[in-house]
Design an enzyme around this catalytic site. Structure first.
Site, short mmCIF file in Angstrom:
data_model
loop_
_atom_site.label_atom_id
_atom_site.label_comp_id
_atom_site.label_asym_id
_atom_site.label_seq_id
_atom_site.Cartn_x
_atom_site.Cartn_y
_atom_site.Cartn_z
N SER A 178 -5.31 -0.39 4.08
CA SER A 178 -3.93 -0.63 4.51
C SER A 178 -3.35 -1.91 3.91
CB SER A 178 -3.89 -0.62 6.04
OG SER A 178 -2.62 -0.28 6.46
N LYS A 223 -3.34 -2.90 -0.16
CA LYS A 223 -2.31 -3.45 -1.07
C LYS A 223 -2.93 -4.66 -1.78
CE LYS A 223 1.02 -2.90 2.84
NZ LYS A 223 1.34 -1.53 3.01
N TRP A 268 3.45 7.73 7.06
CA TRP A 268 4.05 6.39 6.93
C TRP A 268 3.66 5.79 5.58
CZ3 TRP A 268 7.78 3.63 8.75
CH2 TRP A 268 7.73 2.25 8.86
N HIS A 277 -4.67 7.29 10.02
CA HIS A 277 -4.73 6.07 9.23
C HIS A 277 -5.96 5.25 9.66
CE1 HIS A 277 -2.96 2.70 7.05
NE2 HIS A 277 -3.07 1.93 8.12
C1 GTR Z 1 1.59 -1.30 9.27
C2 GTR Z 1 2.37 -1.56 8.02
C3 GTR Z 1 1.71 -0.91 6.84
C4 GTR Z 1 0.21 -1.12 6.82
C5 GTR Z 1 -0.42 -1.18 8.18
C6 GTR Z 1 -1.81 -1.80 8.24
O1 GTR Z 1 2.21 -1.87 10.38
O2 GTR Z 1 3.66 -1.04 8.20
O3 GTR Z 1 2.32 -1.37 5.64
O4 GTR Z 1 -0.10 -2.22 6.07
O5 GTR Z 1 0.34 -1.90 9.09
O6 GTR Z 1 -2.11 -2.74 7.53
O7 GTR Z 1 -2.59 -1.33 9.08
#
Ligand code: GTR
Length: 419
Positions: free
Chosen positions: A258, A262, A349, A400
């Site tokens: 996540s 990045k 998302w 996720h």
């Molecule tokens: C969310 C965010 C995502 C992702 C995620 C995470 O809130 O919108 O970009 O990075 O967190 O890191 O679990």
């Protein structure tokens, strides 16, 4: 009678083949978002788009044409002209620039357990200390390497912003997030570092963590954000890992989930010592193409996480087409090394389709080096990894998360690339 049974037998075989073909045809169906999830997410978050037919049309910036219009047709032109240009565009517009302040780096072995995991591994805990102009900061790295090895092993370094929440660290919960036992059994070293100690994951105007130690004077619009700091921290961990006898120094993968996915992409793009980059469900600001504006957007990243990227990134909130890069170019920066991207079926998302298209559009750069041949234009089926040379991708069923199922496919890919 005899003829009849022969005929029945042939017909039976024919039908069997046909049904196998049909079934395998179904199994091979390219992934598409489940309409029920699309509808639910659209209802819960009407400001964001989850419908494929509402993705605006866009043109991606060319990875293989330089800013002066030179066609990049050789590895040498990529390495000397286009790669530095793209790297600089990402520094200036997306992740921000690490200051060139002088600092010292020291390592301290905090503990060693040669009998970890029932004697199968050696566990080390290392403190990394950064010092500049009398200010200092420490953060921790944990390493497990297999015992009884004949030669140094490849290893995974996980960037972990959720390392410690005061309870059992997430990595130590046997939930597949950092599957040490399984990786050790497959002959890999495992390293993990506490990214939140290097820089806390909140907007504090860059007063805490590594920023005030290395920032001298005011912060320009392209000053590094938190993701760039975590990526820089991964490189500092690598400085230590390449001193480890049990680890093959040219076979270290950087991994992140996540927001750390990045980060892993930026770490691998900016530090060519990483042999493999694995970006797990990194979504917007990671592998997903920004111009698709599907699920999370640049504007949402900038408003909810103003500390992640540099200030210049704000210019592209609701203005994605003006960005001189898109995320296929971030993946391309890893060439000719290896990159693996994955997504989860329920995680719209993070735009699974846009993440795959990023990889697909990075293929020509890897092709220059003979490190990829092709990828199908449409998404692979659910739970069916695709690999082309040094590029790999899967979309897993479920939510996720970073799971053992993901890791098993990462390790299958790493077996090909790093062993
Ligand atoms: C969310 C965010 C995502 C992702 C995620 C995470 O809130 O919108 O970009 O990075 O967190 O890191 O679990």
């Amino acid at each position: 009678m005899k003829l009849n049974s022969t005929f029945k037998c042939i017909a039976g075989i024919f039908l069997l083949c046909l049904s196998t073909l049909i079934t395998s045809g179904q199994e091979e169906k390219s992934w598409n978002a489940d309409i029920k999830i699309v509808e639910r997410l659209s209802k819960d978050g009407p400001l964001f788009n989850y419908y494929e037919n509402k993705v605006p049309s866009f043109t991606l910036p060319e990875a293989l044409v330089s800013q002066k219009g030179i066609k990049i047709v050789t590895p040498d032109l990529w390495n000397t002209v286009r790669r530095p240009e793209i790297l600089e565009l990402f520094r200036k517009n997306v992740f921000g620039r690490v200051p060139d302040s002088k600092y010292t780096e020291t390592f301290k072995l905090l503990s060693i357990d040669k009998n970890a995991l029932d004697g199968k591994a050696t566990k080390k805990e290392v403190e990394i200390r950064i010092e500049s102009d009398g200010k200092s900061l420490t953060f921790n790295l944990i390493i497990f390497s297999p015992n009884n090895i004949k030669q140094p092993v490849p290893a995974f370094l996980l960037i972990d912003p959720w390392f410690s929440d005061g309870k059992t660290p997430r990595w130590n919960q046997d939930n597949g997030y950092w599957p040490i036992k399984e990786a050790i059994a497959r002959g890999y070293g495992m390293a993990i570092y506490d990214a939140a100690l290097l820089d806390p994951d909140n907007f504090d105007n860059f007063k805490n963590g590594i920023h005030p130690i290395l920032d001298k004077g005011s912060r320009p619009d392209d000053a590094w954000g938190t993701l760039a700091a975590w990526a820089w921290g991964a490189s500092r961990c690598l400085d230590f890992l390449i001193t480890e006898k049990s680890i093959a120094h040219d076979k270290i993968a950087v991994v992140g989930h996540s927001r750390a996915g990045k980060t892993a992409l930026w770490a691998g793009a900016s530090d060519t010592r990483f042999a493999l980059v694995i970006s797990n469900e990194s979504g917007a600001g990671g592998a997903a193409l920004a111009r698709r504006r599907y699920g999370e957007t640049v504007a949402r990243l900038n408003s909810v996480f103003p500390h992640w990227f540099c200030s210049n990134y704000n210019k592209y909130s609701n203005n994605e087409d003006a960005m001189p890069v898109d995320m296929h170019m971030l993946l391309a920066l890893v060439a000719p090394r290896a990159v693996y991207v994955d997504c989860a079926d329920e995680d719209l998302w993070g735009d699974p389709h846009g993440s795959y298209l990023s990889l697909y559009n990075a293929v020509p750069v890897f092709k220059l080096f003979g490190k990829a041949s092709a990828l199908p234009e449409s998404m692979p089926p659910l739970n069916k990894p695709v690999i082309s040379g040094n590029l790999g991708f899967h979309i897993r069923d479920g939510a996720h998360n970073l799971t053992l199922k993901d890791w098993n496919w990462f390790m299958d890919f790493a077996d090909k690339i790093l062993k």
